[in-house]
Design a protein around this motif. Sequence first.
Motif, PDB file in Angstrom:
ATOM      1  N   ALA A 210       0.438  -0.933  -0.030  1.00 15.39           N
ATOM      2  CA  ALA A 210       0.040   0.077   0.538  1.00 15.39           C
ATOM      3  C   ALA A 210       0.883   1.276   0.322  1.00 15.39           C
ATOM      4  CB  ALA A 210      -1.023  -0.102   1.117  1.00 15.39           C
ATOM      5  N   SER A 211       2.067   1.431   0.618  1.00 19.06           N
ATOM      6  CA  SER A 211       2.855   2.222   1.110  1.00 19.06           C
ATOM      7  C   SER A 211       4.480   1.779   1.331  1.00 19.06           C
ATOM      8  CB  SER A 211       2.220   2.912   1.821  1.00 19.06           C
ATOM      9  OG  SER A 211       2.690   2.594   3.372  1.00 19.06           O
ATOM     10  N   LEU A 212       5.216   2.956   0.265  1.00 18.20           N
ATOM     11  CA  LEU A 212       6.430   2.242   1.106  1.00 18.20           C
ATOM     12  C   LEU A 212       7.532   3.333   1.877  1.00 18.20           C
ATOM     13  CD1 LEU A 212       8.805   0.363  -1.144  1.00 18.20           C
ATOM     14  CD2 LEU A 212       9.522   2.847  -0.310  1.00 18.20           C
ATOM     15  N   MET A 213       8.115   4.284   2.432  1.00 17.56           N
ATOM     16  CA  MET A 213       8.953   4.582   2.449  1.00 17.56           C
ATOM     17  C   MET A 213      10.347   4.086   2.789  1.00 17.56           C
ATOM     18  SD  MET A 213       8.020   5.461   6.573  1.00 17.56           S
ATOM     19  CE  MET A 213       7.683   3.743   8.105  1.00 17.56           C
ATOM     20  N   MET A 214      11.382   5.657   2.279  1.00 11.82           N
ATOM     21  CA  MET A 214      12.910   5.255   2.617  1.00 11.82           C
ATOM     22  C   MET A 214      13.421   6.270   2.730  1.00 11.82           C
ATOM     23  SD  MET A 214      15.530   3.915  -0.926  1.00 11.82           S
ATOM     24  CE  MET A 214      13.727   2.539  -0.826  1.00 11.82           C
ATOM     25  N   VAL A 215      14.464   6.635   3.121  1.00 17.79           N
ATOM     26  CA  VAL A 215      15.509   8.064   3.707  1.00 17.79           C
ATOM     27  C   VAL A 215      16.704   7.449   3.519  1.00 17.79           C
ATOM     28  CG1 VAL A 215      15.901   9.790   5.741  1.00 17.79           C
ATOM     29  CG2 VAL A 215      13.580   8.750   5.256  1.00 17.79           C
ATOM     30  N   ALA A 216      17.546   7.996   2.742  1.00 19.01           N
ATOM     31  CA  ALA A 216      19.165   8.085   2.364  1.00 19.01           C
ATOM     32  C   ALA A 216      19.797   9.321   2.766  1.00 19.01           C
ATOM     33  CB  ALA A 216      19.704   8.115   1.115  1.00 19.01           C
ATOM     34  N   ALA A 217      20.836   9.045   3.831  1.00 22.61           N
ATOM     35  CA  ALA A 217      21.087  10.622   4.472  1.00 22.61           C
ATOM     36  C   ALA A 217      22.379  10.129   4.604  1.00 22.61           C
ATOM     37  CB  ALA A 217      21.590  10.301   6.250  1.00 22.61           C
ATOM     38  N   GLU A 218      23.752  11.099   4.454  1.00 21.49           N
ATOM     39  CA  GLU A 218      25.096  10.798   4.099  1.00 21.49           C
ATOM     40  C   GLU A 218      25.663  10.765   5.328  1.00 21.49           C
ATOM     41  OE1 GLU A 218      28.322  11.260   2.019  1.00 21.49           O
ATOM     42  OE2 GLU A 218      27.129  11.912   1.722  1.00 21.49           O
ATOM     43  N   ALA A 219      26.383   9.707   5.618  1.00 22.08           N
ATOM     44  CA  ALA A 219      26.795   9.009   6.832  1.00 22.08           C
ATOM     45  C   ALA A 219      28.016   9.676   7.799  1.00 22.08           C
ATOM     46  CB  ALA A 219      28.030   7.419   6.219  1.00 22.08           C
ATOM     47  N   LYS A 220      28.244  10.450   7.073  1.00 23.43           N
ATOM     48  CA  LYS A 220      29.408  11.750   7.672  1.00 23.43           C
ATOM     49  C   LYS A 220      28.502  12.102   8.180  1.00 23.43           C
ATOM     50  CE  LYS A 220      33.674   9.372   5.245  1.00 23.43           C
ATOM     51  NZ  LYS A 220      35.030  10.653   4.047  1.00 23.43           N
ATOM     52  N   THR A 221      27.719  13.045   7.063  1.00 21.26           N
ATOM     53  CA  THR A 221      27.495  14.598   7.468  1.00 21.26           C
ATOM     54  C   THR A 221      26.066  15.121   8.264  1.00 21.26           C
ATOM     55  OG1 THR A 221      26.134  15.207   5.480  1.00 21.26           O
ATOM     56  CG2 THR A 221      28.664  15.804   6.165  1.00 21.26           C
ATOM     57  N   GLY A 222      25.621  13.402   7.970  1.00 20.51           N
ATOM     58  CA  GLY A 222      23.712  13.887   8.583  1.00 20.51           C
ATOM     59  C   GLY A 222      22.864  14.315   7.700  1.00 20.51           C
ATOM     60  N   GLU A 223      22.971  14.983   6.261  1.00 19.28           N
ATOM     61  CA  GLU A 223      22.046  15.318   5.546  1.00 19.28           C
ATOM     62  C   GLU A 223      21.493  14.019   4.819  1.00 19.28           C
ATOM     63  OE1 GLU A 223      24.510  17.656   2.036  1.00 19.28           O
ATOM     64  OE2 GLU A 223      24.891  19.137   4.030  1.00 19.28           O
ATOM     65  N   ILE A 224      20.390  14.812   4.450  1.00 18.49           N
ATOM     66  CA  ILE A 224      19.634  13.585   3.734  1.00 18.49           C
ATOM     67  C   ILE A 224      19.443  13.672   2.554  1.00 18.49           C
ATOM     68  CG2 ILE A 224      16.549  13.360   3.636  1.00 18.49           C
ATOM     69  CD1 ILE A 224      17.776  12.189   6.431  1.00 18.49           C
ATOM     70  N   ILE A 225      20.236  13.928   2.016  1.00 17.51           N
ATOM     71  CA  ILE A 225      20.272  13.281   0.497  1.00 17.51           C
ATOM     72  C   ILE A 225      18.354  12.602  -0.552  1.00 17.51           C
ATOM     73  CG2 ILE A 225      22.325  13.919   0.111  1.00 17.51           C
ATOM     74  CD1 ILE A 225      22.805  10.347  -0.063  1.00 17.51           C
TER      75      ILE A 225
END
Length: 316
Positions: A210-225
Amino acid sequence: MIFCIVLALFTGYIFFKYAVLALKKTPETKTYSPLVQRGSILDKNGKPLAVPTNFYHVGVTPSAIKDLGNFVKLFSPVLKIDEHQLANTISANADSNFVYLKKKIDQNDYEILKEITDKNGLFSAVRFDRVPGRIYPEKELASQVIGYMGSDGTGLAGIEYTEQNLLSPPVNPDAPIDVEGKNIYLTIDANLQFKLEKIAQNAIERTHAASLMMVAAEAKTGEIISYISLPSADLNEYSKATPAQMKDLPATESYEPGSVFKIFSISAFFDSGAISENDTFYCDGIYEKKTSSGERIKITCLDHHGWITAREALKF
């Protein structure tokens, strides 16, 4: 007799001057309204995700349309409204001073209609109201992050809402000068976002989720890319979006990150030298521990894996 002649001439002159003034078009007193150029929203590399544009509402004064049949023939193809339907709309509002025929036409259609209006002397019957708008070149890409804008030029969700005052600074009525909003650069990488959204969409279709979520972050800075919430809406057609497409899943849904954080735990064990890659651990399907307070903790595994390394433990 001379006096009467002079009086008649003078009276005629007054009537003549009155007629000229009465028929003369009174110039409109216009108060200057400052223009606000809304800033753009871009990804971390400067790729445009939301850019300002102008839309136009098209309206008419029905009583000022002399030839309805000709009018609908000229306007129907550009407005993409059936001639019969357009004629009915105008006829049904014959007693009204004004009625909108279509809202939010783009710049190209506006220019075509403006030319038709001027060419056929319809400027007294047709009115165009300019309204600030947005074009979202990447359509549904990161739609919940970017958000959307209302017809009055105010952000209603996402970055469009939270950064409203930066994107479109309020104007000072006492100093009516044009204002330019700031551009907002996200940490989102549009190219990565596109690739991951494609993977996520394939996963939804394959699993019938029904749905899907995914978050990718830059490991060194924590920025959500990359920030993915599916299903998502085409921001250019947001008024047609369903509640499910509008929902920002990563921000609103509860999520138990136990399995994800096992990665961080094992990474910490490696970094501290507590374990090595070759160390093995025995999995007999259950782990039990008794606390100092007498509480007994029991954790079960999905299977009996026997002797395995930390890498295999993560895998299973």
